[in-house]
Scaffold this active site. Sequence first.
Site, PDB file in Angstrom:
ATOM      1  N   TYR A  26       0.839  -1.198   0.000  1.00 55.94           N
ATOM      2  CA  TYR A  26       0.000   0.000   0.000  1.00 55.94           C
ATOM      3  C   TYR A  26       0.879   1.255   0.000  1.00 55.94           C
ATOM      4  O   TYR A  26       0.649   2.184  -0.782  1.00 55.94           O
ATOM      5  CB  TYR A  26      -0.924  -0.032   1.219  1.00 55.94           C
ATOM      6  CG  TYR A  26      -1.764   1.203   1.397  1.00 55.94           C
ATOM      7  CD1 TYR A  26      -2.845   1.457   0.557  1.00 55.94           C
ATOM      8  CD2 TYR A  26      -1.474   2.122   2.397  1.00 55.94           C
ATOM      9  CE1 TYR A  26      -3.617   2.594   0.715  1.00 55.94           C
ATOM     10  CE2 TYR A  26      -2.242   3.263   2.569  1.00 55.94           C
ATOM     11  CZ  TYR A  26      -3.310   3.489   1.726  1.00 55.94           C
ATOM     12  OH  TYR A  26      -4.074   4.624   1.883  1.00 55.94           O
ATOM     13  N   GLU A  48     -12.221   5.634   4.551  1.00 60.66           N
ATOM     14  CA  GLU A  48     -11.631   6.435   5.630  1.00 60.66           C
ATOM     15  C   GLU A  48     -12.649   6.616   6.754  1.00 60.66           C
ATOM     16  O   GLU A  48     -12.299   6.591   7.934  1.00 60.66           O
ATOM     17  CB  GLU A  48     -11.140   7.791   5.123  1.00 60.66           C
ATOM     18  CG  GLU A  48      -9.960   7.726   4.182  1.00 60.66           C
ATOM     19  CD  GLU A  48      -8.627   7.379   4.828  1.00 60.66           C
ATOM     20  OE1 GLU A  48      -8.565   7.240   6.075  1.00 60.66           O
ATOM     21  OE2 GLU A  48      -7.632   7.253   4.086  1.00 60.66           O
ATOM     22  N   TRP A  56      -5.775   1.342   9.937  1.00 58.47           N
ATOM     23  CA  TRP A  56      -5.949   1.321   8.491  1.00 58.47           C
ATOM     24  C   TRP A  56      -5.712  -0.083   7.929  1.00 58.47           C
ATOM     25  O   TRP A  56      -6.355  -0.478   6.968  1.00 58.47           O
ATOM     26  CB  TRP A  56      -5.047   2.352   7.822  1.00 58.47           C
ATOM     27  CG  TRP A  56      -5.270   2.418   6.342  1.00 58.47           C
ATOM     28  CD1 TRP A  56      -4.382   2.094   5.370  1.00 58.47           C
ATOM     29  CD2 TRP A  56      -6.478   2.798   5.664  1.00 58.47           C
ATOM     30  NE1 TRP A  56      -4.951   2.254   4.123  1.00 58.47           N
ATOM     31  CE2 TRP A  56      -6.235   2.684   4.276  1.00 58.47           C
ATOM     32  CE3 TRP A  56      -7.734   3.217   6.084  1.00 58.47           C
ATOM     33  CZ2 TRP A  56      -7.201   2.983   3.317  1.00 58.47           C
ATOM     34  CZ3 TRP A  56      -8.697   3.513   5.125  1.00 58.47           C
ATOM     35  CH2 TRP A  56      -8.423   3.393   3.761  1.00 58.47           C
TER      36      TRP A  56
END
Length: 189
Positions: A26, A48, A56
């Site tokens: 990522y 988000e 995350w």
Amino acid sequence: MTSLLTGTDGRARCAWIGVDAEYARYHDEEWGVALHGDRALFEKMALEGFQAGLSWITILRKRPRFREVFHGFEPNVVAAYDDDDVERLMTDAGIIRNRAKILATIGNARLVTDMEPGELDDLMWSFAPAVGIRPRSFTDVPAITAESSEMSKTLRKRGFRFVGATTMYALMQSSGMVDDHVEGCWRAQ
């Protein structure tokens, strides 16, 4: 806390990735890369929002299932979801089963469909700050900026939910509106 970690490939990366391979991918391929398009930014906003209060990496690992059950985050499709869809999503262990976040995603999709094509992209990118000073360490990376606060305020005025200033700053980082790769990271440009 160190700001850089060197991977087995010899590349120095922002240390927040730790030793997780998905985080490294990522970081290398997505984080800080300019992302455009209403659908793509709607997806980023939704994810988000789901991340609020969680890590995350949890969202990244669940992202394929999120994309599947939210029909690729196509705003027109998500905007048409009804109570049955909410219940379907609430029973899916492959995503974050938070009713408020699910309802916010559906409501936000409806707001996106009320916009002109490209309007969400233009609106969100209008808050991208001028290129700033490269952070030397994590202590130089803010959680909130004047721009993320203003983006949040503007989106909230339009009716969007789960778009707080901290969440919007994370979106700005992940979508390349800001580049917070620390000095020495191979991705720092």
